[in-house]
Design an enzyme around this catalytic site. Structure first.
Site, PDB file in Angstrom:
ATOM      1  N   ARG A   1     -18.588 -13.703 -47.649  1.00  0.00           N
ATOM      2  CA  ARG A   1     -17.615 -14.698 -47.084  1.00  0.00           C
ATOM      3  C   ARG A   1     -16.509 -15.070 -47.885  1.00  0.00           C
ATOM      4  O   ARG A   1     -15.950 -16.138 -47.957  1.00  0.00           O
ATOM      5  CB  ARG A   1     -18.605 -16.098 -46.682  1.00  0.00           C
ATOM      6  CG  ARG A   1     -19.472 -15.814 -45.732  1.00  0.00           C
ATOM      7  CD  ARG A   1     -20.117 -17.090 -45.087  1.00  0.00           C
ATOM      8  NE  ARG A   1     -21.368 -16.739 -44.365  1.00  0.00           N
ATOM      9  CZ  ARG A   1     -22.500 -16.638 -44.584  1.00  0.00           C
ATOM     10  NH1 ARG A   1     -22.901 -16.816 -45.645  1.00  0.00           N
ATOM     11  NH2 ARG A   1     -23.156 -16.149 -43.704  1.00  0.00           N
TER      12      ARG A   1
ATOM     13  N   LYS B   1      10.171 -15.508 -49.736  1.00  0.00           N
ATOM     14  CA  LYS B   1       8.952 -15.406 -49.338  1.00  0.00           C
ATOM     15  C   LYS B   1       8.260 -16.628 -49.554  1.00  0.00           C
ATOM     16  O   LYS B   1       7.410 -16.997 -48.596  1.00  0.00           O
ATOM     17  CB  LYS B   1       8.192 -14.006 -49.858  1.00  0.00           C
ATOM     18  CG  LYS B   1       6.887 -13.843 -48.978  1.00  0.00           C
ATOM     19  CD  LYS B   1       6.564 -12.504 -48.507  1.00  0.00           C
ATOM     20  CE  LYS B   1       4.999 -12.592 -47.782  1.00  0.00           C
ATOM     21  NZ  LYS B   1       4.763 -11.222 -47.551  1.00  0.00           N
TER      22      LYS B   1
ATOM     23  N   LYS C   1      -1.426 -11.914 -46.222  1.00  0.00           N
ATOM     24  CA  LYS C   1      -1.974 -11.020 -45.253  1.00  0.00           C
ATOM     25  C   LYS C   1      -2.967 -10.030 -45.809  1.00  0.00           C
ATOM     26  O   LYS C   1      -2.409  -9.134 -46.591  1.00  0.00           O
ATOM     27  CB  LYS C   1      -0.628 -10.684 -44.530  1.00  0.00           C
ATOM     28  CG  LYS C   1      -0.198 -11.236 -43.640  1.00  0.00           C
ATOM     29  CD  LYS C   1       1.052 -11.032 -42.796  1.00  0.00           C
ATOM     30  CE  LYS C   1       1.613 -11.724 -41.859  1.00  0.00           C
ATOM     31  NZ  LYS C   1       2.840 -11.288 -41.207  1.00  0.00           N
TER      32      LYS C   1
ATOM     33  N   ASN D   1       9.172 -10.755 -40.165  1.00  0.00           N
ATOM     34  CA  ASN D   1       9.104  -9.507 -39.263  1.00  0.00           C
ATOM     35  C   ASN D   1      10.389  -9.099 -38.779  1.00  0.00           C
ATOM     36  O   ASN D   1      10.488  -8.228 -37.890  1.00  0.00           O
ATOM     37  CB  ASN D   1       8.001 -10.048 -38.312  1.00  0.00           C
ATOM     38  CG  ASN D   1       6.656  -9.971 -38.662  1.00  0.00           C
ATOM     39  OD1 ASN D   1       6.291  -9.662 -39.750  1.00  0.00           O
ATOM     40  ND2 ASN D   1       6.148 -11.114 -37.977  1.00  0.00           N
TER      41      ASN D   1
ATOM     42  N   HIS E   1       8.081  -0.858 -36.571  1.00  0.00           N
ATOM     43  CA  HIS E   1       6.910  -0.524 -36.315  1.00  0.00           C
ATOM     44  C   HIS E   1       6.706   0.309 -35.205  1.00  0.00           C
ATOM     45  O   HIS E   1       5.884   1.291 -35.028  1.00  0.00           O
ATOM     46  CB  HIS E   1       5.945  -1.867 -35.795  1.00  0.00           C
ATOM     47  CG  HIS E   1       5.210  -2.367 -36.799  1.00  0.00           C
ATOM     48  ND1 HIS E   1       4.955  -3.907 -36.895  1.00  0.00           N
ATOM     49  CD2 HIS E   1       5.121  -2.167 -38.137  1.00  0.00           C
ATOM     50  CE1 HIS E   1       4.181  -4.251 -38.078  1.00  0.00           C
ATOM     51  NE2 HIS E   1       4.637  -3.241 -38.863  1.00  0.00           N
TER      52      HIS E   1
ATOM     53  N   HIS F   1       7.413   2.970 -44.068  1.00  0.00           N
ATOM     54  CA  HIS F   1       7.549   1.836 -43.470  1.00  0.00           C
ATOM     55  C   HIS F   1       8.870   1.285 -43.715  1.00  0.00           C
ATOM     56  O   HIS F   1       9.400   0.792 -42.716  1.00  0.00           O
ATOM     57  CB  HIS F   1       6.258   0.912 -43.987  1.00  0.00           C
ATOM     58  CG  HIS F   1       6.384  -0.519 -43.601  1.00  0.00           C
ATOM     59  ND1 HIS F   1       6.038  -0.869 -42.333  1.00  0.00           N
ATOM     60  CD2 HIS F   1       7.055  -1.710 -44.333  1.00  0.00           C
ATOM     61  CE1 HIS F   1       6.411  -2.071 -42.112  1.00  0.00           C
ATOM     62  NE2 HIS F   1       6.689  -2.654 -43.235  1.00  0.00           N
TER      63      HIS F   1
END
Ligand code: GLY
Length: 340
Positions: free
Chosen positions: A113, A213, A135, A231, A238, A251
């Site tokens: 966990r 950021k 993320k 994004n 994408h 990317h």
């Protein structure tokens, strides 16, 4: 340089310093079992330098590339920790780019966990963007980043010296994220990239990008609003990246192309010049149906809307809700002009 990301009990330091990987043991708590995750493209010496500073290191080297962001590789990391008797007090260190960071951060979030996670990003893209903000994810059923968690690292060590071994193409790949952040949030950073020698000013480019950021993530850790600006360019980007036969583009190269239609006409040629300077301008014969399908996989064919970031003045942004078909139409129009 120390940047503190302030997220209350999840706050952590980002240390930017040339050669810092050699001092990892004095900044990170490595006096325990440490799963050092790296990939086959990262120079072996980087993971070994970190492992040499751990009491009980276990190095896990996954194949480089997006295919490693899978539940299978995730399971393999968990299995390795289990087989080596990792407890809740042990930790994971990522030594690699975005794939390694996303994958190993997710494994750290899930094992018992959640155990401590540190990130030592080795690519420009991960140093500028993906190593901070928490993320973590893997891809699933052909959908990028669809399974994951927000799980903040305990510390991030950024060593710009590690970029010396990066290919020119990988270097450009990371610059795309700096251009992205400059466009929405920092006109001076944009001018720096536009006018200065990029390699000579890379430390400043990294730091300014990280500060942008940091500000965004502190205000919106879980992307309910403002974080969507990170994004910028990614909707079309994408789509290009995921449309199968075009996926040979990196990317950042896809994101760079995705930025162009989202910039206002008055700044578009300036943006294209900067992308050319960064070696990020590679328009190709786009298959718009495939791009639309990949970009809006969770939407119906038309009628549905998406919120995209647009920039009409460098250093500022708007969140604009548009129909998916309008986004594609705008990109189509923009590239049909650009490719002539
Ligand atoms: N790379 C986008 C984000 O961290 O939100």
């Amino acid at each position: 340089m120390k940047i503190q990301l302030d997220l209350k009990e999840r706050s952590y330091d980002i240390l930017v310093e040339r050669g810092i990987i050699k001092q990892a043991g004095s900044h990170l708590q490595l006096d325990r079992r440490v799963l050092v995750v790296t990939d086959s493209e990262v120079p072996q010496a980087y993971a070994e330098t970190v492992a040499a500073q751990c009491r009980i290191p276990v190095i896990c080297r996954v194949p480089s590339g997006e295919a490693s962001k899978s539940l299978e590789t995730f399971g393999m990391l968990l299995q390795t920790m289990l087989e080596h008797n990792f407890s809740r007090r042990d930790c994971v260190v990522a030594v690699g780019g975005g794939v390694v960071g996303d994958l190993s951060g997710f494994a750290a979030s899930a094992y018992m966990r959640g155990i401590d996670f540190y990130n030592i990003p080795t690519t420009l893209l991960s140093q500028i963007d993906s190593s901070i903000g928490g993320k973590t994810s893997v891809n699933f059923c052909g959908v990028k980043n669809i399974v994951g968690a927000f799980y903040q690292p305990k510390k991030v060590l950024i060593d710009p010296e590690l970029l010396a071994t990066l290919s020119e193409r990988q270097f450009a790949n990371g610059l795309a994220e700096a251009v992205k952040m400059a466009l929405t949030s920092d006109c001076e950073l944009f001018e720096l990239i536009e006018t200065k020698d990029i390699k000579e000013t890379i430390d400043e480019i990294i730091i300014r990008s990280l500060l942008i950021k940091k500000n965004v993530v502190e205000q919106d850790e879980t992307e309910t609003g403002l974080r969507k600006i990170l994004n910028f360019g990614h909707t079309i980007g994408h789509g290009i990246e995921s449309s199968e036969h075009l996926s040979q583009l990196y990317h950042g190269e896809c994101v760079a192309l995705g930025l162009i239609p989202m910039c206002g006409e008055s700044i578009r040629s300036r943006v294209i010049e900067v992308l050319k300077k960064c070696n990020l301008y590679h328009p190709i014969a786009f298959d718009w149906d495939a791009i639309a399908e990949a970009a809006f996989h969770d939407k119906k064919a038309d009628g549905d809307t998406v919120t995209v970031t647009t920039v009409s003045k460098i250093g500022t942004f708007a969140l604009t809700t548009m129909k998916c078909i309008e986004v594609i139409a705008l990109a189509k129009e923009c590239f049909s002009e650009e490719m002539i």
